[in-house]
Design a protein around this motif. Structure first.
Motif, PDB file in Angstrom:
ATOM      1  N   LEU A  86     -22.171 -40.960 -39.045  1.00 31.71           N
ATOM      2  CA  LEU A  86     -23.396 -41.609 -38.579  1.00 31.71           C
ATOM      3  C   LEU A  86     -23.965 -42.563 -39.627  1.00 31.71           C
ATOM      4  N   VAL A  87     -23.917 -42.166 -40.881  1.00 33.51           N
ATOM      5  CA  VAL A  87     -24.385 -43.037 -41.961  1.00 33.51           C
ATOM      6  C   VAL A  87     -23.531 -44.308 -42.002  1.00 33.51           C
ATOM      7  N   CYS A  88     -22.226 -44.160 -41.903  1.00 31.92           N
ATOM      8  CA  CYS A  88     -21.326 -45.318 -41.919  1.00 31.92           C
ATOM      9  C   CYS A  88     -21.586 -46.238 -40.729  1.00 31.92           C
ATOM     10  N   GLN A  89     -21.823 -45.660 -39.558  1.00 27.40           N
ATOM     11  CA  GLN A  89     -22.126 -46.466 -38.378  1.00 27.40           C
ATOM     12  C   GLN A  89     -23.429 -47.235 -38.570  1.00 27.40           C
ATOM     13  N   HIS A  90     -24.417 -46.604 -39.186  1.00 24.72           N
ATOM     14  CA  HIS A  90     -25.700 -47.271 -39.440  1.00 24.72           C
ATOM     15  C   HIS A  90     -25.519 -48.432 -40.422  1.00 24.72           C
ATOM     16  N   VAL A  91     -24.760 -48.191 -41.487  1.00 28.34           N
ATOM     17  CA  VAL A  91     -24.513 -49.245 -42.472  1.00 28.34           C
ATOM     18  C   VAL A  91     -23.782 -50.407 -41.816  1.00 28.34           C
ATOM     19  N   SER A 129     -23.740 -51.286 -38.656  1.00 27.34           N
ATOM     20  CA  SER A 129     -24.655 -51.960 -37.740  1.00 27.34           C
ATOM     21  C   SER A 129     -25.638 -52.854 -38.498  1.00 27.34           C
ATOM     22  N   THR A 130     -26.157 -52.356 -39.615  1.00 27.01           N
ATOM     23  CA  THR A 130     -27.106 -53.120 -40.422  1.00 27.01           C
ATOM     24  C   THR A 130     -26.450 -54.366 -41.002  1.00 27.01           C
ATOM     25  N   VAL A 131     -25.226 -54.224 -41.506  1.00 27.19           N
ATOM     26  CA  VAL A 131     -24.504 -55.369 -42.059  1.00 27.19           C
ATOM     27  C   VAL A 131     -24.191 -56.379 -40.959  1.00 27.19           C
ATOM     28  N   ASP A 132     -23.707 -55.915 -39.813  1.00 28.59           N
ATOM     29  CA  ASP A 132     -23.402 -56.817 -38.702  1.00 28.59           C
ATOM     30  C   ASP A 132     -24.639 -57.599 -38.277  1.00 28.59           C
ATOM     31  N   GLN A 133     -25.780 -56.925 -38.207  1.00 29.71           N
ATOM     32  CA  GLN A 133     -27.034 -57.579 -37.817  1.00 29.71           C
ATOM     33  C   GLN A 133     -27.424 -58.639 -38.854  1.00 29.71           C
ATOM     34  N   ALA A 134     -27.304 -58.318 -40.132  1.00 37.13           N
ATOM     35  CA  ALA A 134     -27.659 -59.268 -41.190  1.00 37.13           C
ATOM     36  C   ALA A 134     -26.743 -60.490 -41.162  1.00 37.13           C
TER      37      ALA A 134
END
Length: 104
Positions: free
Chosen positions: A76-81, A83-88
């Motif tokens: 879940l932490v990896c998925q969040h990271v 997602s955050t990078v993709d959004q940025a």
């Protein structure tokens, strides 16, 4: 693969093949955040062997269950990271595109 006493499921050593410090240290950190864990550490038996051994000792809960929960938490932490990078990246590209359209 799991090694340990069959009578005491609260402690076990798990051997993960084709892994190194990247996964082992992340799992160690995640496991040590769990209040059910009394000890967690890992070792790499030999540098030429792509294997890590992770030792988990708990307050009484089966070590296998705690390791599984920690793997899910880490995922879940990896998925969040990700997602955050993709959004940025998307926001940066959109900003670049808008700025290129405003060139005079």
């Amino acid at each position: 693969m799991e090694h340990g006493s069959f009578q005491d499921e609260s402690q076990a050593t798990f051997s993960l093949t084709d892994e190194d410090h990247t996964l082992a240290n992340s799992l160690r950190y995640t496991l040590n955040q769990d209040p059910r864990v009394t000890f967690c550490g890992y070792s790499i038996p030999h540098p030429s062997d792509a294997r890590v051994n992770i030792r988990v000792q708990t307050t009484g809960v089966p070590a296998r269950d705690v390791l599984k929960d920690s793997c899910q938490d880490l995922m879940l932490v990896c998925q969040h990271v990700r997602s955050t990078v993709d959004q940025a990246v998307m926001e940066f590209k959109n900003k670049q595109w808008v700025e290129s359209m405003n060139i005079k």
